[in-house]
Design an enzyme around this catalytic site. Structure first.
Site, PDB file in Angstrom:
ATOM      1  N   TYR A 182      11.217   1.018  -0.125  1.00 57.19           N
ATOM      2  CA  TYR A 182       9.843   0.528  -0.013  1.00 57.19           C
ATOM      3  C   TYR A 182       9.816  -0.920   0.483  1.00 57.19           C
ATOM      4  O   TYR A 182       9.067  -1.265   1.405  1.00 57.19           O
ATOM      5  CB  TYR A 182       9.162   0.629  -1.373  1.00 57.19           C
ATOM      6  N   LYS A 186       8.119  -2.362   3.920  1.00 53.41           N
ATOM      7  CA  LYS A 186       7.052  -3.358   3.871  1.00 53.41           C
ATOM      8  C   LYS A 186       7.466  -4.669   4.542  1.00 53.41           C
ATOM      9  O   LYS A 186       6.612  -5.393   5.083  1.00 53.41           O
ATOM     10  CB  LYS A 186       6.638  -3.618   2.428  1.00 53.41           C
TER      11      LYS A 186
END
Length: 323
Positions: A182, A186
């Site tokens: 993640y 990002k």
């Protein structure tokens, strides 16, 4: 009373004019649930025409599908007297990204605002995260942002004062474990946001990042229990302090034409808004740039007490200062 106290008292006596979005058209991806839903409802309540994009998939972003989340938000907006249409496209589908933009143009004739909010989550330790999961996280967060932005960009430029708000995260800073997939995805969105902002200034478009601190599916107690290896009940009370309603206003501000920020990353939630930035220090300079000399000066090299912001100017239209 001090001068500052007097000014504060005078300010409290004033009525701030509402920031309206009348005549504006906005796309919100991931707009059927969580903070995206609040974005959509707020923009509509303030006069914008909204395209609510949500395929209604599961938390991993790759399974399940339902028209309900987007349709329900659109129905809620219309019941309150607003204007909205639903799109069930996936952001990681190039053709789907183009279709959601076409829907905005066909429905309302223009596009002024894009909030890239869609995301997925599969928190695992690096050694347990599969390559397929890494790929899907990047497809949704990074490439999904690229695909939708690429389709929307000409229209944001044409609007003359378009606004792009990319949902980022504090995850890339290494705040917690089980975040390599993640956080890496990002981080790509952060890089895209700051790099595009450097070009956006020539078009009068504001490109900024918004990192929400919120209690949603991605940060539900059972998810945090897995991330931190603690009982889920440990997070119930804490997460109650972070409703989407306390986070969304920062993104809505970034989407407003009066906001002159460009290349700025805001973190918001729990009654707090702050800026996140990439910083550099002066470090160490010397003729002898040997391994040993670096080792001898490592404390000076990593000391950030006199650091400076790295990036473009923070205002729309502000030129880049080159060395």
């Amino acid at each position: 009373m001090t001068q500052i106290g007097l000014e504060a008292a005078l300010w409290r006596g004033k009525t701030m004019s509402e920031l309206r979005f009348d005549g504006k058209v906005a796309i919100i991806t991931g707009g059927g649930r969580g903070v995206g839903r609040i974005h959509a409802l707020t923009l509509a309540a303030r006069g914008a025409k909204v395209v609510v994009v949500d395929p209604g998939v599961a938390l991993d972003g790759g399974s399940g599908a339902s028209n309900a989340p987007a349709s329900e938000v659109v129905a809620e907006i219309k019941a309150a007297g607003g204007e909205a249409v639903a799109s069930f496209e996936k952001v990681n589908d190039r053709a789907g990204a183009a279709r959601m933009v076409e829907l905005a143009l066909d429905s309302y004739g223009r596009l002024d605002i894009l909030i890239n909010n869609a995301g997925n989550s599969m928190p695992e330790l690096f050694e347990e995260q599969t390559l397929e999961q890494f790929e899907l996280l990047n497809e949704v967060h990074y490439l999904g942002t690229v695909y939708v932005t690429k389709a929307a960009w000409p229209h944001l430029v044409k609007a003359g004062n378009g606004r792009l708000v990319n949902t980022i995260s504090e995850g890339p800073t290494g705040m917690h474990e089980r975040g390599t997939g993640y956080g890496g995805a990002k981080a790509g969105v952060i890089g895209l946001t700051l790099s595009l902002a450097a070009e956006a200034k020539f078009h009068g478009v504001g490109v900024n990042g918004f990192a929400p601190r919120i209690a949603t599916r991605l940060s539900a107690p059972d998810v945090l229990a897995h991330v931190y290896d603690r009982p889920a009940e440990d997070f119930v009370k804490n997460m109650a302090m972070f409703p989407s309603e306390l986070s969304s206003p920062a993104a809505i501000y970034l989407a407003h034409e009066s906001c002159t920020l460009n290349g700025v990353l805001l973190v918001s939630g729990g009654k707090q808004v702050m800026r996140m930035a990439i910083m550099e220090n002066e470090g160490f300079r010397g003729e002898d740039m040997s391994v040993e000399n670096i080792a001898a000066h490592i404390d000076q090299i990593i000391d950030m007490k006199d650091c400076i912001h790295v990036g473009i100017g923070a205002k729309v239209g502000m030129p880049v200062v080159k060395a």
